[in-house]
Design a protein around this motif. Structure first.
Motif, PDB file in Angstrom:
ATOM      1  N   MET A   4       0.859  -1.165   0.000  1.00 19.97           N
ATOM      2  CA  MET A   4       0.000   0.000   0.000  1.00 19.97           C
ATOM      3  C   MET A   4       0.898   1.218   0.000  1.00 19.97           C
ATOM      4  O   MET A   4       1.792   1.334   0.823  1.00 19.97           O
ATOM      5  N   THR A   5       0.696   2.107  -0.924  1.00 18.24           N
ATOM      6  CA  THR A   5       1.471   3.327  -0.989  1.00 18.24           C
ATOM      7  C   THR A   5       0.523   4.485  -0.791  1.00 18.24           C
ATOM      8  O   THR A   5      -0.574   4.494  -1.327  1.00 18.24           O
ATOM      9  N   ARG A   6       0.958   5.437  -0.017  1.00 25.73           N
ATOM     10  CA  ARG A   6       0.095   6.568   0.313  1.00 25.73           C
ATOM     11  C   ARG A   6       0.891   7.849   0.155  1.00 25.73           C
ATOM     12  O   ARG A   6       1.987   7.969   0.659  1.00 25.73           O
ATOM     13  N   GLY A   7       0.355   8.796  -0.553  1.00 20.95           N
ATOM     14  CA  GLY A   7       0.910  10.133  -0.626  1.00 20.95           C
ATOM     15  C   GLY A   7      -0.043  11.059   0.112  1.00 20.95           C
ATOM     16  O   GLY A   7      -1.242  10.937  -0.025  1.00 20.95           O
ATOM     17  N   SER A   8       0.485  11.949   0.927  1.00 21.49           N
ATOM     18  CA  SER A   8      -0.377  12.833   1.706  1.00 21.49           C
ATOM     19  C   SER A   8       0.001  14.281   1.497  1.00 21.49           C
ATOM     20  O   SER A   8       1.162  14.604   1.290  1.00 21.49           O
ATOM     21  N   ILE A  19       7.012  16.029  10.073  1.00 20.52           N
ATOM     22  CA  ILE A  19       6.210  15.233   9.153  1.00 20.52           C
ATOM     23  C   ILE A  19       6.728  13.805   9.070  1.00 20.52           C
ATOM     24  O   ILE A  19       5.951  12.852   9.068  1.00 20.52           O
ATOM     25  N   GLY A  20       8.031  13.607   9.050  1.00 20.32           N
ATOM     26  CA  GLY A  20       8.594  12.263   9.042  1.00 20.32           C
ATOM     27  C   GLY A  20       8.246  11.486  10.300  1.00 20.32           C
ATOM     28  O   GLY A  20       7.934  10.295  10.236  1.00 20.32           O
ATOM     29  N   PHE A  21       8.278  12.164  11.442  1.00 16.21           N
ATOM     30  CA  PHE A  21       7.908  11.511  12.697  1.00 16.21           C
ATOM     31  C   PHE A  21       6.432  11.133  12.701  1.00 16.21           C
ATOM     32  O   PHE A  21       6.056  10.046  13.128  1.00 16.21           O
ATOM     33  N   VAL A  22       5.584  12.039  12.229  1.00 17.74           N
ATOM     34  CA  VAL A  22       4.143  11.770  12.153  1.00 17.74           C
ATOM     35  C   VAL A  22       3.889  10.536  11.286  1.00 17.74           C
ATOM     36  O   VAL A  22       3.137   9.638  11.667  1.00 17.74           O
ATOM     37  N   ALA A  23       4.527  10.473  10.129  1.00 15.88           N
ATOM     38  CA  ALA A  23       4.344   9.333   9.228  1.00 15.88           C
ATOM     39  C   ALA A  23       4.811   8.034   9.882  1.00 15.88           C
ATOM     40  O   ALA A  23       4.117   7.014   9.815  1.00 15.88           O
ATOM     41  N   ALA A  24       5.969   8.046  10.536  1.00 14.86           N
ATOM     42  CA  ALA A  24       6.494   6.834  11.172  1.00 14.86           C
ATOM     43  C   ALA A  24       5.582   6.359  12.301  1.00 14.86           C
ATOM     44  O   ALA A  24       5.294   5.156  12.411  1.00 14.86           O
ATOM     45  N   GLY A  59       8.354   1.844   4.578  1.00 15.10           N
ATOM     46  CA  GLY A  59       9.323   2.905   4.374  1.00 15.10           C
ATOM     47  C   GLY A  59       8.629   4.234   4.171  1.00 15.10           C
ATOM     48  O   GLY A  59       7.472   4.294   3.752  1.00 15.10           O
ATOM     49  N   ILE A  60       9.358   5.292   4.482  1.00  7.67           N
ATOM     50  CA  ILE A  60       8.832   6.657   4.402  1.00  7.67           C
ATOM     51  C   ILE A  60       9.858   7.500   3.661  1.00  7.67           C
ATOM     52  O   ILE A  60      11.063   7.393   3.932  1.00  7.67           O
ATOM     53  N   LEU A  61       9.384   8.325   2.759  1.00  7.02           N
ATOM     54  CA  LEU A  61      10.256   9.256   2.053  1.00  7.02           C
ATOM     55  C   LEU A  61       9.628  10.640   2.133  1.00  7.02           C
ATOM     56  O   LEU A  61       8.486  10.833   1.716  1.00  7.02           O
ATOM     57  N   VAL A  62      10.352  11.574   2.712  1.00  2.95           N
ATOM     58  CA  VAL A  62       9.892  12.960   2.821  1.00  2.95           C
ATOM     59  C   VAL A  62      10.847  13.813   1.999  1.00  2.95           C
ATOM     60  O   VAL A  62      12.050  13.783   2.219  1.00  2.95           O
ATOM     61  N   ALA A  76       6.602  16.638   0.105  1.00  2.00           N
ATOM     62  CA  ALA A  76       5.834  15.475  -0.339  1.00  2.00           C
ATOM     63  C   ALA A  76       6.228  14.316   0.564  1.00  2.00           C
ATOM     64  O   ALA A  76       7.410  14.137   0.893  1.00  2.00           O
ATOM     65  N   VAL A  77       5.233  13.549   0.990  1.00  3.32           N
ATOM     66  CA  VAL A  77       5.463  12.408   1.865  1.00  3.32           C
ATOM     67  C   VAL A  77       5.002  11.148   1.136  1.00  3.32           C
ATOM     68  O   VAL A  77       3.852  11.062   0.713  1.00  3.32           O
ATOM     69  N   GLY A  78       5.900  10.204   0.987  1.00  7.50           N
ATOM     70  CA  GLY A  78       5.552   8.910   0.429  1.00  7.50           C
ATOM     71  C   GLY A  78       5.669   7.855   1.503  1.00  7.50           C
ATOM     72  O   GLY A  78       6.645   7.848   2.259  1.00  7.50           O
ATOM     73  N   MET A  79       4.655   7.003   1.631  1.00 12.26           N
ATOM     74  CA  MET A  79       4.662   5.936   2.627  1.00 12.26           C
ATOM     75  C   MET A  79       4.271   4.639   1.946  1.00 12.26           C
ATOM     76  O   MET A  79       3.285   4.605   1.214  1.00 12.26           O
TER      77      MET A  79
END
Length: 159
Positions: A4-8, A19-24, A59-62, A76-79
């Motif tokens: 599942m990939t999510r962009g927010s 934002i990286g902490f929120v995503a993790a 994985g998370i990419l900010v 951009a945040v990719g999860m």
């Protein structure tokens, strides 16, 4: 697809580093909501991975995509969460929720993730809950969306 990939898009006062902490934290809580109680531990490997039993689950990419003259940063945040399959032949162990007894559709996983993201975005704005949650690596109280989606998954996967 097995992941599942999510962009927010976050239109808030969160700093880029938050934002990286929120995503993790949201991904960790999504896994905890969906996994059986006896599953291996879910841990955040800062800054951009979530592990299940020591293997990479998500994985998370900010990335910064724009900065205004006033200094406002757009990111951009990719999860990505491995729901049904995990990559093979990687230099590190990888896993998927399905390997731990979870049968979840991408829509169900996204519902749980959305509830967790909402919780942690509010917490980040408030400040202290996010610091306590990340320091203890502990889950937040259940939210309605997380509880409802996790209940649907549990009911479907129960023997």
């Amino acid at each position: 697809s097995g992941s599942m990939t999510r962009g927010s898009t976050f239109s808030s006062v969160l700093t880029a580093s938050q934002i990286g902490f929120v995503a993790a934290l949201a991904i960790r809580d999504t896994a905890l909501a969906l996994l059986p109680k006896k599953a291996p531990p879910v841990m955040i490997k800062w800054p951009n991975d979530v592990q299940l039993g020591g293997a990479k689950l998500a994985g998370i990419l900010v990335e910064t995509v724009a900065q205004s003259a006033a200094g406002q940063v757009t990111v951009a945040v990719g999860m990505g969460i491995n729901l049904a399959h995990a990559p093979e032949g990687t230099p590190y162990p990888a896993t998927a929720l399905a390997r731990h007894g979870v049968a979840v559709t991408p829509r169900e996983g996204l519902d749980v993730l959305d509830g967790s993201l909402s919780y942690w975005r509010r917490s980040a704005k408030a400040g202290s809950r996010m610091r306590r949650g990340s320091a203890r690596n502990s889950p937040p109280p259940s939210t309605t969306a997380r509880s409802a989606a996790a209940s649907r998954v549990s009911a479907r996967t129960a023997p």
